[in-house]
Write a protein that holds these residues in place. Structure first.
Motif, short mmCIF file in Angstrom:
data_model
loop_
_atom_site.label_atom_id
_atom_site.label_comp_id
_atom_site.label_asym_id
_atom_site.label_seq_id
_atom_site.Cartn_x
_atom_site.Cartn_y
_atom_site.Cartn_z
N MET A 1 0.90 -1.29 -0.13
CA MET A 1 0.13 -0.16 -0.15
C MET A 1 0.86 1.30 -0.09
N VAL A 2 0.35 2.17 -0.85
CA VAL A 2 1.11 3.47 -0.93
C VAL A 2 0.78 4.39 -0.01
N ILE A 3 1.64 5.06 0.73
CA ILE A 3 1.08 6.06 1.80
C ILE A 3 1.32 7.36 1.24
N ILE A 4 0.56 8.10 1.14
CA ILE A 4 0.56 9.64 0.48
C ILE A 4 0.68 10.69 1.87
N ILE A 5 1.72 11.24 1.86
CA ILE A 5 1.81 12.33 2.69
C ILE A 5 2.34 13.46 2.10
N GLN A 6 2.17 14.59 2.91
CA GLN A 6 3.13 15.68 2.47
C GLN A 6 3.86 16.27 3.55
N LEU A 7 5.03 16.76 3.25
CA LEU A 7 5.86 17.53 4.52
C LEU A 7 5.51 19.01 3.85
N GLU A 8 5.19 19.57 5.14
CA GLU A 8 4.99 20.93 5.05
C GLU A 8 5.71 21.71 5.81
N GLU A 9 6.30 22.77 5.39
CA GLU A 9 7.29 23.55 6.26
C GLU A 9 6.36 24.54 7.06
N VAL A 10 6.78 24.42 8.49
CA VAL A 10 5.95 25.38 9.41
C VAL A 10 6.61 26.66 9.22
N SER A 11 5.76 27.72 8.99
CA SER A 11 6.22 29.01 8.56
C SER A 11 6.64 29.89 9.85
N ASP A 12 5.84 29.48 10.88
CA ASP A 12 6.08 30.22 12.21
C ASP A 12 5.71 29.26 13.34
N PRO A 13 6.82 28.42 13.63
CA PRO A 13 6.69 27.37 14.63
C PRO A 13 6.55 28.15 16.27
N LEU A 14 6.41 29.42 16.39
CA LEU A 14 6.23 30.01 17.53
C LEU A 14 4.75 30.68 17.79
N SER A 15 4.07 30.30 16.68
CA SER A 15 2.69 31.14 16.63
C SER A 15 1.86 30.30 17.51
N PRO A 16 0.71 30.77 18.02
CA PRO A 16 -0.24 29.93 19.10
C PRO A 16 -0.68 28.95 18.09
N GLU A 17 -1.10 28.96 17.04
CA GLU A 17 -1.76 27.67 16.19
C GLU A 17 -1.00 26.65 15.93
N SER A 18 0.17 27.10 15.74
CA SER A 18 1.33 25.93 15.45
C SER A 18 1.61 25.29 16.73
N LEU A 19 1.58 26.09 17.99
CA LEU A 19 2.10 25.58 19.19
C LEU A 19 1.02 24.70 19.63
N GLN A 20 -0.24 24.90 19.34
CA GLN A 20 -1.53 23.81 19.71
C GLN A 20 -1.11 22.69 18.68
N PRO A 44 2.08 24.05 25.94
CA PRO A 44 2.64 24.90 24.66
C PRO A 44 3.74 25.92 25.07
N LEU A 45 3.64 26.56 26.02
CA LEU A 45 4.63 27.39 26.51
C LEU A 45 6.03 26.94 26.73
N GLU A 46 6.14 25.76 27.10
CA GLU A 46 7.56 24.86 27.11
C GLU A 46 7.75 24.55 25.90
N ILE A 47 6.94 24.06 24.97
CA ILE A 47 7.22 23.87 23.58
C ILE A 47 7.85 25.23 22.79
N ARG A 48 7.32 26.19 23.02
CA ARG A 48 7.68 27.65 22.54
C ARG A 48 8.98 27.87 22.82
N GLU A 49 9.36 27.79 24.03
CA GLU A 49 10.70 27.97 24.46
C GLU A 49 11.70 27.18 23.85
N ASP A 50 11.52 26.05 23.76
CA ASP A 50 12.34 24.96 23.09
C ASP A 50 12.44 25.25 21.64
N ASN A 51 11.38 25.53 21.06
CA ASN A 51 11.54 26.20 19.55
C ASN A 51 12.27 27.26 19.35
N ARG A 52 12.16 28.16 20.32
CA ARG A 52 12.83 29.35 20.23
C ARG A 52 14.40 29.33 20.30
N LYS A 53 14.66 28.37 21.22
CA LYS A 53 16.13 28.11 21.25
C LYS A 53 16.61 27.11 19.92
#
Length: 164
Positions: A1-20, A44-53
């Protein structure tokens, strides 16, 4: 079976929507979070700090999209300054999409991106207790090259894959 996926660049990993989205993916795998972060659920705030670094180091983040949903997350450093190899920092598949071949397909697509950029190898670290991760990366052609400590002070094995 062929798995169809897309890799999509996250434009703003620090945005509230992205963090959720990131929190939803990461927190669907509490056992993995315990191994890496020593806690089952991440705020999400911990994730944001890791992302920032990580963004300061040049990290890139990609969503793995499948079945019109966010199936996972990949992060990587295109050029880790200490050894000038690309490093895969994180590959997490949302629990509801686990064991469908999405991770394998995503890794293959990421390798194609690396090859297109003229890169010949990639590295990553796996926590010693992460036997599922060790089996996954080994099955996908990565070979253990040494032991080390990660940025969370966990003992890890470093794996590398040479691209053909």
């Amino acid at each position: 079976m062929v798995i169809i996926i897309q890799l999509e660049e996250v434009s703003d990993p620090l945005s509230p929507e992205s963090l959720q989205i990131q929190a939803s993916i990461l927190n669907s795998q509490p056992a993995f979070n315990l191994m890496v972060e020593h806690k089952a659920y991440l705020d999400p705030l911990e994730i944001r700090e890791d992302n920032r670094k990580n963004l300061e180091m040049g990290e890139k983040m990609l969503y793995i999209k499948a079945h019109s949903g966010y199936a996972g997350l990949i992060t990587y450093l295109p050029d880790y300054g200490q050894d000038h190899h690309p490093w895969i920092g994180l590959l997490v598949i949302h629990q509801q999409y686990s064991r469908q071949g999405i991770g394998k397909t995503a890794v293959h697509k990421l390798e194609q991106i690396f090859k297109h950029q003229g890169l010949h190898a990639a590295r990553l670290a796996v926590q010693l207790e992460n036997k599922a991760g060790e089996a996954f990366w080994t099955a996908n052609g990565f070979v253990r090259i040494r032991s080390a400590m990660d940025n969370h002070n966990n003992e890890v094995d470093v794996y590398e894959k040479q691209f053909k």
